[in-house]
Design a protein around this motif. Structure first.
Motif, mmCIF file in Angstrom:
data_model
loop_
_atom_site.group_PDB
_atom_site.id
_atom_site.type_symbol
_atom_site.label_atom_id
_atom_site.label_comp_id
_atom_site.label_asym_id
_atom_site.label_seq_id
_atom_site.Cartn_x
_atom_site.Cartn_y
_atom_site.Cartn_z
ATOM 1 N N TRP A 1 -1.330 4.636 7.948
ATOM 2 C CA TRP A 1 -1.111 4.682 6.513
ATOM 3 C C TRP A 1 -2.420 5.070 5.825
ATOM 4 O O TRP A 1 -3.497 4.950 6.419
ATOM 5 C CB TRP A 1 -0.663 3.314 5.996
ATOM 6 C CG TRP A 1 0.736 2.928 6.375
ATOM 7 C CD1 TRP A 1 1.562 3.572 7.249
ATOM 8 C CD2 TRP A 1 1.448 1.781 5.901
ATOM 9 N NE1 TRP A 1 2.752 2.901 7.349
ATOM 10 C CE2 TRP A 1 2.717 1.794 6.542
ATOM 11 C CE3 TRP A 1 1.152 0.746 5.023
ATOM 12 C CZ2 TRP A 1 3.680 0.827 6.310
ATOM 13 C CZ3 TRP A 1 2.113 -0.233 4.786
ATOM 14 C CH2 TRP A 1 3.360 -0.195 5.419
ATOM 15 N N ARG B 1 -0.015 -3.592 7.306
ATOM 16 C CA ARG B 1 -0.120 -2.136 7.270
ATOM 17 C C ARG B 1 -0.011 -1.547 8.674
ATOM 18 O O ARG B 1 -0.258 -2.235 9.673
ATOM 19 C CB ARG B 1 -1.435 -1.680 6.640
ATOM 20 C CG ARG B 1 -2.680 -2.108 7.382
ATOM 21 C CD ARG B 1 -3.971 -1.495 6.799
ATOM 22 N NE ARG B 1 -4.262 -0.206 7.416
ATOM 23 C CZ ARG B 1 -4.130 0.953 6.815
ATOM 24 N NH1 ARG B 1 -3.713 1.029 5.560
ATOM 25 N NH2 ARG B 1 -4.419 2.080 7.438
ATOM 26 N N HIS C 1 -4.333 0.883 2.289
ATOM 27 C CA HIS C 1 -3.008 0.645 1.691
ATOM 28 C C HIS C 1 -2.257 -0.397 2.513
ATOM 29 O O HIS C 1 -2.056 -0.234 3.711
ATOM 30 C CB HIS C 1 -2.187 1.926 1.619
ATOM 31 C CG HIS C 1 -0.820 1.681 1.017
ATOM 32 N ND1 HIS C 1 -0.613 1.577 -0.333
ATOM 33 C CD2 HIS C 1 0.391 1.471 1.602
ATOM 34 C CE1 HIS C 1 0.667 1.336 -0.571
ATOM 35 N NE2 HIS C 1 1.291 1.266 0.589
ATOM 36 N N ILE D 1 0.559 6.671 -4.229
ATOM 37 C CA ILE D 1 1.427 6.687 -3.054
ATOM 38 C C ILE D 1 2.797 6.149 -3.456
ATOM 39 O O ILE D 1 2.918 4.988 -3.838
ATOM 40 C CB ILE D 1 0.846 5.814 -1.925
ATOM 41 C CG1 ILE D 1 -0.532 6.310 -1.525
ATOM 42 C CG2 ILE D 1 1.773 5.818 -0.715
ATOM 43 C CD1 ILE D 1 -1.288 5.338 -0.656
ATOM 44 N N VAL E 1 0.915 3.053 -5.928
ATOM 45 C CA VAL E 1 -0.114 2.163 -5.444
ATOM 46 C C VAL E 1 -1.331 2.967 -5.030
ATOM 47 O O VAL E 1 -1.218 3.992 -4.373
ATOM 48 C CB VAL E 1 0.404 1.362 -4.221
ATOM 49 C CG1 VAL E 1 -0.665 0.407 -3.737
ATOM 50 C CG2 VAL E 1 1.672 0.616 -4.581
ATOM 51 N N GLY E 2 -2.553 2.479 -5.344
ATOM 52 C CA GLY E 2 -3.782 3.109 -4.860
ATOM 53 C C GLY E 2 -3.902 4.543 -5.323
ATOM 54 O O GLY E 2 -4.062 4.820 -6.503
ATOM 55 N N THR F 1 6.186 4.343 -3.049
ATOM 56 C CA THR F 1 6.590 3.325 -2.084
ATOM 57 C C THR F 1 7.993 2.818 -2.366
ATOM 58 O O THR F 1 8.547 3.040 -3.443
ATOM 59 C CB THR F 1 5.620 2.123 -2.111
ATOM 60 O OG1 THR F 1 5.732 1.468 -3.381
ATOM 61 C CG2 THR F 1 4.180 2.565 -1.897
#
Length: 337
Positions: free
Chosen positions: A277, A273, A281, A202, A198-199, A204
């Motif tokens: 973090w 979030r 994100h 990252i 993600v992004g 996860t």
């Protein structure tokens, strides 16, 4: 100076949008002093001590001197705290009804000593009532040590929520663990899956938990959508705008997000979030409510949690949400009775 690409890989930051703290290598620190002063007052003031001699109650935290902080490096948390505390106490002798006052001092609560080894001194103003002083020295110090453990537990869970930054993991690495604590109403596991990217790359995981509450489903739903109820179980001011696109902020800003779907008494979906973090994100949190007549089952699915935050996120939901909601519901039941 090494040429670009030839330096220690722990210091290379080009793979992060904010260009900082790759692989948790750098030292980060968060001041916990102000938070600790509030928490110490919360856990210590109002403690009641009862015994054959009578009844005592701890009053104001009259003196609090010291500091606390939490440091993170390479994905590990290191705690520093040192406190000098003085509290007042008052009590009533059971047989005579006489009232007496005194003080309680904790000269050195620090990470260098275990709570059981921490010095606690009890004193009383002149006059009779030594039986109350003895009660505070025995039962009283036991209660105080329990409260100090609660403070340290909160320091290591509540305060540090979201503090560990994500570490780097290879694309395609799999997380395949399952945890089913015996004898606990909480059933949680990490769904076996490949890491989602993600992004800014990252890695996860997805967290899945279930919990049963002694509450009608509409009441449980309200606890997540009404500001006054959220503030009761979280013990902090909160921003709760329970409508699509509405904002969410809890635990002094440690948790924030947005409501994206609300079906009364059935389902809530959030962008969610933790403060530390990576910027922008968010995980997706789905709360599904099921009516079990006198009880309610809550199913939590949290997708997009940074790998290094897996355990802290699990503990956040278990300790800061579920356990505190159980306490709130029990208090409401006791008040009605």
């Amino acid at each position: 100076m090494a040429k670009w690409g030839q330096g220690d890989p722990r210091w290379i930051v080009e793979e992060r949008a904010d260009a900082t703290n790759v692989n948790n290598w750098h030292w980060t620190e968060r001041d916990a002093t102000s938070w600790s002063k509030r928490k110490l007052k919360e856990v210590l003031e109002g403690l009641v001590v009862e015994g054959e001699a009578g009844r005592c109650e701890i009053g104001d935290l009259k003196h609090v001197e010291g500091e606390a902080s939490c440091n993170s490096r390479k994905g590990k948390l290191i705690f520093f705290y040192e406190w000098n505390l003085r509290l007042s106490w008052k009590g009533t002798v059971k047989e005579s009804g006489e009232k007496h006052k005194g003080s309680l001092e904790i000269p050195n609560l620090s990470e260098e000593n275990e709570v059981d080894d921490t010095e606690i001194n009890v004193s009383k103003k002149k006059g009779e009532g030594d039986a109350l002083k003895d009660l505070m020295r025995t039962e009283g110090t036991t209660k105080v040590r329990e409260a100090l453990r609660d403070y340290l537990k909160a320091l290591k869970t509540e305060f540090t929520l979201g503090m560990i930054l994500p570490t780097k993991a290879p694309v395609g690495q799999e997380v395949a663990t399952e945890r089913k604590p015996s004898g606990s109403p909480v059933q949680d596991s990490v769904t076996p899956q490949s890491l989602d990217m993600v992004g800014v790359k990252i890695p996860t995981v997805r967290i899945h938990m279930r919990e049963v509450f002694n509450s009608p489903v509409d009441e449980l739903y309200s606890i997540f959508t009404k500001k006054e109820l959220v503030q009761k179980f979280s013990k902090c001011p909160a921003v709760i705008e329970a409508e699509k696109g509405g904002k969410l902020q809890m635990f002094e800003g440690c948790v924030s997000g947005e409501y994206t779907e609300l079906v009364p008494s059935q389902r809530i979906v959030l962008k969610w979030r933790c403060r530390s973090w990576p910027d922008e994100h968010y995980a997706t949190v789905a709360l599904n409510f099921q009516d079990l007549v006198a009880q309610s089952e809550l199913e939590l699915e949290c997708k997009g949690v940074p790998v290094s935050h897996e355990e802290s996120t699990r503990q956040c939901w278990k300790k800061q949400y579920f356990e505190e909601i159980h306490i709130l519901l029990q208090q409401s039941k006791d008040n009605m009775e």
